[in-house]
Write an enzyme that holds these catalytic residues in place. Structure first.
Site, PDB file in Angstrom:
ATOM      1  N   HIS A 139      24.707 -23.529 -34.963  1.00  0.00           N
ATOM      2  CA  HIS A 139      26.124 -23.902 -34.970  1.00  0.00           C
ATOM      3  C   HIS A 139      26.804 -23.351 -36.220  1.00  0.00           C
ATOM      4  CE1 HIS A 139      25.042 -26.908 -31.931  1.00  0.00           C
ATOM      5  NE2 HIS A 139      26.323 -27.169 -31.764  1.00  0.00           N
ATOM      6  N   ASN A 148      18.266 -23.268 -41.146  1.00  0.00           N
ATOM      7  CA  ASN A 148      19.177 -24.059 -40.306  1.00  0.00           C
ATOM      8  C   ASN A 148      18.825 -25.543 -40.305  1.00  0.00           C
ATOM      9  OD1 ASN A 148      21.280 -24.505 -38.344  1.00  0.00           O
ATOM     10  ND2 ASN A 148      19.706 -24.549 -36.746  1.00  0.00           N
TER      11      ASN A 148
END
Lengths: 351, 351
Positions: free
Chosen positions: B169, B201
């Protein structure tokens, strides 16, 4: 119709670039001739409904405001209740871009990529008449930084200096001989990419440009889009695909493309007439003059997928022809200096 | 004012990417604070005259039509006599683009790069109130291909499948918890880039996102722009600079960025008030949690030069503050699962 396998063979044979062709294997089974001339996509629910991969889990109406709603940028807000945030408020501080710095010159229009400091594309138009007029001499022109591009994104003469690469015209100077001022404008760095000189820019690529000019012997009007590509190749060790390209300048600023494309539109001269299209992708590397140019022919869609651009999306299928089926796609190889002399005499090198 | 040398040290210390910082050494001697909020450049002769590198050899009047001429795209034609060609005629077949596929969602706005099949940028807005409302649960969301992007340019779920990278994202799902529908929209692949999972991440980058949320403890309104970068590094063998990145998918379609940036705008809540800006560039690689986030702070202009984008070009200098001078820029490191639990309890992980 070009077979994809032809394109693959052609591309993997290219120069020293050990070129691979995965990008050229079309993702869908669609044939080139079946490629729809799709209108520009919109955010409307209609566009979503028409998509073969329409999202089933979230109704388009939930995301985009329902069938009756206008495709307004903020229509999604209606479905999430009163939004406590306003992401668009950032634009009060300026819109991030990207900006493509479209430049309209007499003999070309260019679109510039501020990240790679190369063009996205440069389009030109040549005719028998435009090539017959010879008022320009490239000795009178000089390479120019483009002041219309903001300084921090501008390609500079010193970026190219001693880089080992030519300042490679995307629209050739020789195509704008009809006026010195028009030719001068082809020398803006926004019309330039770093190109391998010997064996490419000064040789095979120059013969290819000559081929484009010779198309005016058959077609009364020829339009050409030229630009850089950054294609991946497979690493034999880990078997993964990598894009790798040099950046020249201090600090490194201007990308050295791995390949260049040309999409050629040869028109029959009638309004609404036929257009013979040829798309070619050449590695930015020395290429043996013995190699047929048809080795580098690819489906237009291959260039589109690799560049993120679209060509001829508004040209109806029934007006399209395949250039190399309609005419012979072959280069005339001349020694560079001879070729220059031939041009100086005021006639195409091939005539 | 950030010293450039700090930025260089920070970047070269980053993770496994052996990151180099040439792009971050500012080309000009201009200080960040002196960076003018320039208006968009035009083709008018005025713009040229104002440029420090104005072309001396060709008067602007010859290229662009003289001081009195309007900055129309075709004004150059006036000075080259009757042009025998019309390069813009190509657009009859469709404009090549590039098109950035701006998508406006409730919690974010994204701009998409059809060539790399990654975002250019994604902007979001968070406030203490928006983070306090918790109607969304990421377990109810699923990753979505974006049907608004034409199929040939669309990032696909199968491109990411078994690639070894997370669907990372850019605007975090956790920032849109105020509505399930808003959170669902953060799962479009147009809000996604391939990110290294472990060590990045799911770890350091997640802590960095948490840092951004914690800024709302001090600032009533925080805007964040996030996106990928493709930065060069120097090859120790030939001493040249190369950009190298993986492409995932079959055929290889989605670029794996070498780095990610965030440009943070922390607002004081007054109309026309002060804005504390922080720009950060992190390598797409595992990063030791012990590394201070300030190691990755860079001048905004460094992100601009590397991305080709502009941030805050319309924000007056007197309203700007430096985020990490005004507040403490430090991550709170929590175990990922603990951090998730903390969020599930309905409060910021740091509180």
């Amino acid at each position: 119709m070009i077979k994809t396998s032809v394109a693959i063979a052609a591309l993997s044979a290219g120069g020293g670039a050990a070129l691979t062709a995965a990008l050229y294997s079309l993702r869908s089974k669609d044939k080139l001739a079946d490629m729809p001339a799709t209108p520009a996509p919109s955010l409307s629910s209609t566009a979503i409904a028409a998509s073969p991969t329409a999202v089933a889990t979230i109704p388009a109406s939930q995301i985009f405001g329902g069938p009756g709603a206008p495709p307004s940028p903020s229509s999604s807000l209606a479905t999430v209740g009163t939004a406590p945030v306003n992401p668009g408020g950032l634009f009060e501080y300026g819109f991030p871009g990207p900006v493509s710095d479209i430049a309209t010159r007499a003999a070309l229009i260019s679109s510039y990529d501020r990240r790679t400091r190369n063009p996205h594309w440069v389009v030109e138009h040549i005719t028998p008449e435009s090539l017959a007029k010879r008022d320009g001499d490239r000795k009178s022109s000089q390479f120019l930084e483009d002041p219309a591009v903001p300084a921090k994104f501008r390609a500079l003469l010193k970026d190219y200096y001693r880089s080992g690469y030519d300042r490679g015209h995307q629209v050739p100077a020789a195509d704008a001989k009809w006026s010195q001022a028009a030719m001068d404008e082809t020398f803006f760095l926004t019309n330039m990419s770093p190109q391998v000189g010997e064996g490419f820019n000064r040789d095979y690529w120059a013969h290819f440009e000559d081929f484009c000019r010779r198309l005016t012997l058959r077609y009364p009007s020829v339009r050409i889009v030229t630009g850089p590509l950054y294609l991946p190749k497979r690493d034999p060790v880990d078997n993964k695909w990598y894009v790798k390209y040099e950046m020249i300048g201090t600090p490194p600023s201007v990308a050295v493309p791995t390949h260049f494309y040309k999409v050629i539109f040869a028109e029959d001269g009638r309004a609404g007439g036929n257009v013979a299209i040829g798309a070619f992708v050449l590695p930015n590397a020395p290429i043996d003059n013995a190699k047929p140019i048809t080795d580098f022919e690819v489906p237009v869609e291959a260039v589109e997928r690799a560049s993120g651009l679209e060509f001829a999306s508004q040209l109806p299928m029934q007006r399209r022809r395949r250039l190399c089926a309609e005419t012979t796609c072959a280069l005339v190889i001349k020694d560079y200096s001879e070729r220059q002399k031939a041009f100086a005499k005021g006639r195409p090198a091939s005539s």
